[in-house]
Design a protein around this motif. Structure first.
Motif, mmCIF file in Angstrom:
data_model
loop_
_atom_site.group_PDB
_atom_site.id
_atom_site.type_symbol
_atom_site.label_atom_id
_atom_site.label_comp_id
_atom_site.label_asym_id
_atom_site.label_seq_id
_atom_site.Cartn_x
_atom_site.Cartn_y
_atom_site.Cartn_z
ATOM 1 N N LYS A 1 -34.810 -21.900 33.562
ATOM 2 C CA LYS A 1 -33.435 -21.523 33.878
ATOM 3 C C LYS A 1 -33.282 -21.237 35.381
ATOM 4 C CE LYS A 1 -31.914 -18.471 31.036
ATOM 5 N NZ LYS A 1 -31.628 -17.141 30.426
ATOM 6 N N PHE A 2 -34.266 -20.525 35.953
ATOM 7 C CA PHE A 2 -34.246 -20.237 37.389
ATOM 8 C C PHE A 2 -34.363 -21.531 38.205
ATOM 9 C CE2 PHE A 2 -35.067 -15.868 36.153
ATOM 10 C CZ PHE A 2 -34.459 -15.127 37.164
ATOM 11 N N PHE B 1 -29.475 -15.697 42.188
ATOM 12 C CA PHE B 1 -29.404 -16.863 41.308
ATOM 13 C C PHE B 1 -28.175 -16.841 40.400
ATOM 14 C CE2 PHE B 1 -33.685 -17.291 42.745
ATOM 15 C CZ PHE B 1 -34.043 -18.620 42.550
ATOM 16 N N TYR C 1 -32.091 -11.838 40.556
ATOM 17 C CA TYR C 1 -31.095 -12.250 39.564
ATOM 18 C C TYR C 1 -29.719 -12.398 40.210
ATOM 19 C CZ TYR C 1 -34.217 -11.638 35.564
ATOM 20 O OH TYR C 1 -35.233 -11.776 34.656
ATOM 21 N N LEU D 1 -27.823 -14.985 37.663
ATOM 22 C CA LEU D 1 -28.285 -14.919 36.279
ATOM 23 C C LEU D 1 -28.273 -13.472 35.792
ATOM 24 C CD1 LEU D 1 -31.288 -17.425 36.482
ATOM 25 C CD2 LEU D 1 -29.013 -17.854 35.535
ATOM 26 N N ASP D 2 -28.198 -13.307 34.478
ATOM 27 C CA ASP D 2 -28.138 -11.985 33.854
ATOM 28 C C ASP D 2 -29.532 -11.575 33.384
ATOM 29 O OD1 ASP D 2 -27.651 -9.675 32.461
ATOM 30 O OD2 ASP D 2 -26.133 -10.540 31.124
ATOM 31 N N ARG E 1 -33.761 -27.935 29.784
ATOM 32 C CA ARG E 1 -32.690 -27.155 30.405
ATOM 33 C C ARG E 1 -31.782 -28.051 31.255
ATOM 34 N NH1 ARG E 1 -30.472 -21.952 29.809
ATOM 35 N NH2 ARG E 1 -29.005 -21.762 31.534
ATOM 36 N N GLN F 1 -31.151 -23.542 38.014
ATOM 37 C CA GLN F 1 -30.088 -22.810 38.682
ATOM 38 C C GLN F 1 -30.211 -22.885 40.201
ATOM 39 O OE1 GLN F 1 -27.558 -21.660 37.196
ATOM 40 N NE2 GLN F 1 -26.565 -20.237 38.613
ATOM 41 N N ASP G 1 -37.099 -19.243 30.361
ATOM 42 C CA ASP G 1 -36.402 -18.465 31.390
ATOM 43 C C ASP G 1 -36.770 -18.947 32.790
ATOM 44 O OD1 ASP G 1 -35.024 -16.759 29.603
ATOM 45 O OD2 ASP G 1 -36.833 -15.573 29.309
ATOM 46 N N GLU H 1 -30.400 -11.367 29.669
ATOM 47 C CA GLU H 1 -30.585 -12.592 28.879
ATOM 48 C C GLU H 1 -31.997 -13.142 28.990
ATOM 49 O OE1 GLU H 1 -27.603 -15.337 30.099
ATOM 50 O OE2 GLU H 1 -25.933 -14.135 29.314
ATOM 51 N N THR H 2 -32.857 -12.455 29.743
ATOM 52 C CA THR H 2 -34.248 -12.877 29.880
ATOM 53 C C THR H 2 -35.074 -12.321 28.728
ATOM 54 O OG1 THR H 2 -34.099 -12.983 32.283
ATOM 55 C CG2 THR H 2 -36.300 -12.784 31.353
ATOM 56 N N GLU I 1 -27.741 -29.014 30.707
ATOM 57 C CA GLU I 1 -26.725 -28.708 31.718
ATOM 58 C C GLU I 1 -26.086 -29.965 32.301
ATOM 59 O OE1 GLU I 1 -27.495 -25.770 34.613
ATOM 60 O OE2 GLU I 1 -28.581 -24.448 33.258
#
Length: 323
Positions: free
Chosen positions: A184-185, A278, A275, A280-281, A19, A188, A181, A284-285, A23
């Motif tokens: 991703k956290f 952060f 969410y 985030l959506d 990830r 982020q 996921d 999308e998880t 990015e």
């Protein structure tokens, strides 16, 4: 930003590396073996040899590093104990990070660790949380429940191979999450100042019991599961037995997690507001249903292709040997 990932070859750590690279981060990985971590170098990460249990190897690895994502933990098969890696190793890393003026430290803990002091790994995680919070570093603690990836070996493969699925007599539901996921956290958090010096739960949308996961696997695979229930008393006895031998200490400490299952209390937490912080959506998880559905779809398709190739080979006329 230069990022050091610790525990980069593990189930979660490799997803963090992937990830972060995607990015655009400059990623360095602390590894004990270059050979085992070769795939990380192929992805574009820099490898540096080091060991949490060898504090002298940490300062060189931290040169020029501005942030750490710590996904390391002792494996049940390791010669090093949970105390060696998850406590003494982490204390050494945190101290080295402070000395190197690292800006951010992202740490993975376990949900409800403070409720189970009798479970070694959870108690060590709780103590590490406190040590990190008092270190003066800008930290973010992400408290996890369980990885979806672990369900493949525990449930999906045994059902496909018509083997027994081993579960405990009592089963506390767990809010599993895909490690992609979770990564991703973690990445982020590096961008969001509001996550500094705070602790957040990072768990799936709902807790799942063993029985619910088995029923889902049966539906998706079209096969019936052979279920074998293990009494909690037996797990406790095995834990006491393995504790007698040094090579069994890590296994014993992992078996202590049965005490969490024995409570029957769901290992979950509300993600309301997390969410949003952060950015985030939640849509999308990955859900557990979609994760297992994708796995079984791929496997069943591959099995059909193998059967097709096998049947085609059998139907091929045999060539006569002129000799």
């Amino acid at each position: 930003m230069s990022l050091l990932v610790v525990g980069a070859t593990g189930t979660l750590g490799r997803q963090v590396v992937r990830r972060a690279l995607d990015e655009g981060y400059s990623v360095r990985c602390l590894v004990r073996s270059y050979k085992r971590a070769a795939f990380l170098k192929e992805w574009g990460a820099e490898l540096v040899r080091g060991n949490l249990c060898e504090p002298e190897t940490l300062p060189p690895a931290l040169e020029g590093v501005t942030a750490i994502i710590d996904a390391a933990t002792a494996r049940a098969t390791d010669s090093l104990s949970i105390r060696d890696v998850d406590w003494e190793g982490k204390v050494a890393l945190i101290q080295a990070a402070k000395a190197a003026n690292v800006d951010r430290y992202i740490f993975f803990s376990i949900l409800d660790a403070d409720r189970y002091p009798q479970v070694p790994l959870m108690e060590i995680k709780r103590c590490t949380e406190l040590f990190l919070a008092e270190s003066g570093l800008n930290y973010t603690i992400l408290k996890l429940a369980g990885f979806m990836q672990g369900l493949i070996g525990q449930y999906a493969i045994p059902i496909l191979e018509n083997q027994s699925v081993w579960i405990t007599g009592q089963s506390a539901p767990i809010a599993y999450m895909n490690t992609q996921d979770i990564a991703k956290f973690a990445v982020q958090a590096l961008k969001v100042p509001e996550t500094e010096d705070k602790t957040f739960p990072v768990v799936g949308d709902r807790p799942w019991s063993s029985e619910e996961i088995i029923k889902l696997c049966e539906r998706l695979s079209g096969q019936r599961a052979k279920i074998t229930r293990i009494p909690l008393g037996l797990l406790r006895a095995v834990r006491r037995l393995t504790r007698f031998f040094q090579w069994g200490w890590n296994v014993s400490d992992r078996l202590a997690f049965a005490e969490v299952l024995a409570t029957g209390k769901p290992l979950t937490s509300s993600m309301e507001g997390v969410y949003e912080v952060f950015g985030l959506d939640p849509d999308e998880t990955t859900s557990l249903e979609s994760y297992l559905q994708e796995y079984f779809s791929r496997i069943l398709k591959k099995l059909k292709e193998l059967d097709y190739d096998s049947d085609r080979a059998k139907k091929q006329p045999k060539r006569r040997n002129p000799f």
